[in-house]
Design an enzyme around this catalytic site. Structure first.
Site, PDB file in Angstrom:
ATOM      1  N   TYR A 144       0.861  -1.186   0.000  1.00 29.07           N
ATOM      2  CA  TYR A 144       0.000   0.000   0.000  1.00 29.07           C
ATOM      3  C   TYR A 144       0.892   1.228   0.000  1.00 29.07           C
ATOM      4  O   TYR A 144       1.818   1.329   0.810  1.00 29.07           O
ATOM      5  CB  TYR A 144      -0.884  -0.012   1.254  1.00 29.07           C
ATOM      6  CG  TYR A 144      -1.740   1.218   1.425  1.00 29.07           C
ATOM      7  CD1 TYR A 144      -2.859   1.439   0.617  1.00 29.07           C
ATOM      8  CD2 TYR A 144      -1.434   2.170   2.403  1.00 29.07           C
ATOM      9  CE1 TYR A 144      -3.653   2.567   0.794  1.00 29.07           C
ATOM     10  CE2 TYR A 144      -2.228   3.299   2.579  1.00 29.07           C
ATOM     11  CZ  TYR A 144      -3.332   3.494   1.764  1.00 29.07           C
ATOM     12  OH  TYR A 144      -4.115   4.603   1.931  1.00 29.07           O
ATOM     13  N   ASP A 239       9.432   2.438  -0.944  1.00 25.81           N
ATOM     14  CA  ASP A 239       8.489   3.188  -0.116  1.00 25.81           C
ATOM     15  C   ASP A 239       8.830   2.885   1.343  1.00 25.81           C
ATOM     16  O   ASP A 239       8.480   1.827   1.871  1.00 25.81           O
ATOM     17  CB  ASP A 239       7.062   2.759  -0.460  1.00 25.81           C
ATOM     18  CG  ASP A 239       6.026   3.458   0.415  1.00 25.81           C
ATOM     19  OD1 ASP A 239       6.413   4.085   1.427  1.00 25.81           O
ATOM     20  OD2 ASP A 239       4.827   3.367   0.093  1.00 25.81           O
ATOM     21  N   LYS A 267       5.590   9.673   8.163  1.00 24.13           N
ATOM     22  CA  LYS A 267       5.479   9.241   9.555  1.00 24.13           C
ATOM     23  C   LYS A 267       6.553   9.838  10.455  1.00 24.13           C
ATOM     24  O   LYS A 267       6.405  10.946  10.923  1.00 24.13           O
ATOM     25  CB  LYS A 267       5.499   7.709   9.639  1.00 24.13           C
ATOM     26  CG  LYS A 267       4.651   7.016   8.589  1.00 24.13           C
ATOM     27  CD  LYS A 267       3.279   6.674   9.065  1.00 24.13           C
ATOM     28  CE  LYS A 267       2.502   5.971   7.969  1.00 24.13           C
ATOM     29  NZ  LYS A 267       1.169   5.692   8.226  1.00 24.13           N
TER      30      LYS A 267
HETATM   31  N1  HOZ Z   1      -1.864   1.205   6.820  1.00 30.22           N
HETATM   32  C1  HOZ Z   1      -2.045   2.620   6.821  1.00 30.22           C
HETATM   33  C2  HOZ Z   1      -0.749   3.311   6.832  1.00 30.22           C
HETATM   34  N2  HOZ Z   1       0.242   2.695   6.092  1.00 30.22           N
HETATM   35  C3  HOZ Z   1      -2.942   3.013   7.924  1.00 30.22           C
HETATM   36  C4  HOZ Z   1      -3.207   4.492   8.070  1.00 30.22           C
HETATM   37  C5  HOZ Z   1      -4.436   4.996   7.342  1.00 30.22           C
HETATM   38  O1  HOZ Z   1      -4.699   4.577   6.202  1.00 30.22           O
HETATM   39  O2  HOZ Z   1      -5.127   5.825   7.922  1.00 30.22           O
END
Ligand code: HOZ
Length: 429
Positions: A144, A239, A267
């Site tokens: 993702y 990424d 992050k």
């Molecule tokens: N897995 C997502 C961040 N890599 C969670 C955060 C989100 O989508 O709000």
């Protein structure tokens, strides 16, 4: 546990916010039930609106690596705010951040800040296409990279949790330019590159996957991707939005001694404020406007509060010897959890690297999306809720990753292990 205020807020939120949440993963759809509403957080704990405390293994989905509301971060934000919260004018802090990132991550010769990881990956893809003059990209099933049109194809995280790894609203013509391959399968990449000579602009991946649960690269996989992309003159994009500045100063690329052409971050470098970044080889980065023909912009990019928080966070990671400490904490958690799981004789796959971890209820192995999908998600959901009742908050989906922070200690890990033991007693008869 009484969560009546949270329940009331959620009921009301459903009328005003789609699904009651501002990001789908928060809605508890992967585990059922009602999300709690956060009231405050400090260290490794979050309190909900009913005053219930939780030991937090979500850590704002990664960035709270020092723990929540670290006083030094709060002070940095406060001091920056007193001089103005946004300028849209270059600042010395942006320069300092760029220098820091290129010092910590040697593949980064130039870097540009964004306001989110999604913006960073979106911009990196555009840049790779503009630089190579090619349109197709390769991504991996379950990876993702934010909600970018070209990348919401067989994507992990929220879409996967909802059973919709491909989003509506993305023009077919665009989706057709994205080739999704199974992660950890080098042969599939080799075949695809040979099938489309001169057509692939970039390969983008999470070098350690954190959006189908945690999946680790098989030995030689990342090195093989580097070799293949060099041979076919394809831009390799790591990424590292989740792994950057968390698994090591220089992320996964440092651990493997690999130089991707471009990398994306987020992050941790925002200290909890909205920040992303992308960077890499100078000749590619100089294709960006105002120097080059690829346009990319952002009024809030390099925001002074975000830069101040991020710089302080990076400084503290160094001062607190963070990466070694996070590994020690991860090992401690792992030892306790594995002892419990082994005693239970349960089918499980436990993955951990440093301060990121995942538990799958399956015989395994779990090397890709298909294998992750084979795990017992219903059992995970029951396990999640039993832990939540005990005040331990894991990410509300099998397809997310657990995070530790420097604020977690032996005491919290022991409490977590004991809660897990009791939960396992119930989910594995
Ligand atoms: N897995 C997502 C961040 N890599 C969670 C955060 C989100 O989508 O709000």
């Amino acid at each position: 546990m009484n969560r009546s205020r949270s329940e009331q807020f959620f009921k009301e939120a459903l009328h005003f916010i789609p699904g009651g949440v501002n990001s789908p993963v928060r809605a508890f759809r992967g585990v059922g039930g009602t999300p709690f509403f956060a009231q405050s957080a400090s260290g490794c704990r979050v309190w909900d609106e009913d005053g219930n405390p939780y030991i937090d293994y979500v850590c704002s989905w990664g960035p709270s690596i020092l723990g929540h509301a670290d006083p030094a971060i709060l002070q940095a934000i406060q001091e920056a705010a007193e001089n103005g919260v946004s300028f849209g004018i270059p600042t010395a802090r942006e320069l300092e951040m760029a220098k820091k990132i290129s010092k910590w991550v040697p593949s980064i010769e130039k870097v540009r800040m964004t306001s989110s990881g999604t913006e960073a990956t979106m911009s990196a893809i555009r840049l790779a296409r503009g630089f190579t003059g090619r349109d197709k990209i390769i991504k991996f099933e379950g990876c993702y990279h934010g909600h970018v049109d070209s990348l919401l194809v067989k994507a992990g995280s929220g879409g996967l949790t909802l059973g919709q790894p491909d989003s509506a609203g993305i023009p077919r013509a665009l989706a057709e330019l994205t080739i999704a391959l199974p992660y950890n399968d080098l042969e599939a990449v080799r075949r695809t590159l040979e099938l489309y000579p001169g057509e692939i602009a970039a390969i983008i991946l999470e070098p350690v996957v954190g959006n189908v649960g945690l999946i680790l690269p098989l030995p030689g996989y990342l090195e093989g991707l580097r070799e293949l992309t060099q041979k076919h003159e394809v831009i390799l994009i790591f990424d590292e939005v989740m792994t950057g500045f968390r698994l090591a100063r220089g992320g996964v690329q440092e651990l493997h001694g690999i130089s991707p052409d471009l990398s994306t971050f987020g992050k941790v470098i925002g200290g909890g404020l909205p920040v992303g970044a992308f960077g890499g080889r100078k000749e590619i980065m100089d294709f960006l406007a105002p120097l080059g023909p690829v346009y990319q912009a952002g009024t809030l990019s390099g925001n002074p509060l975000a830069m101040a928080a991020g710089l302080m966070q990076l400084q503290l990671l160094e001062e607190r010897n963070a990466f070694q400490r996070l590994e020690e904490l991860g090992q401690l958690l792992e030892d306790r959890v594995l002892a419990t799981l082994k005693r239970k004789g349960a089918p499980y796959v436990w993955h951990r690297i440093g301060s990121m971890f995942s538990l799958f209820f399956t015989q395994g192995p779990v090397r890709n999306l298909k294998e992750a999908m084979g795990s017992d998600r219903e059992r995970f959901a029951r396990f999640f809720h039993l832990l939540l009742e005990e005040g331990v908050y894991l990410a509300p989906s099998q397809f997310e990753t657990g995070f530790l922070s420097l604020a977690h200690g032996q005491e919290e890990i022991e409490l977590t292990a004991q809660a897990m033991e009791r939960a396992l007693e119930k989910v594995i008869p």
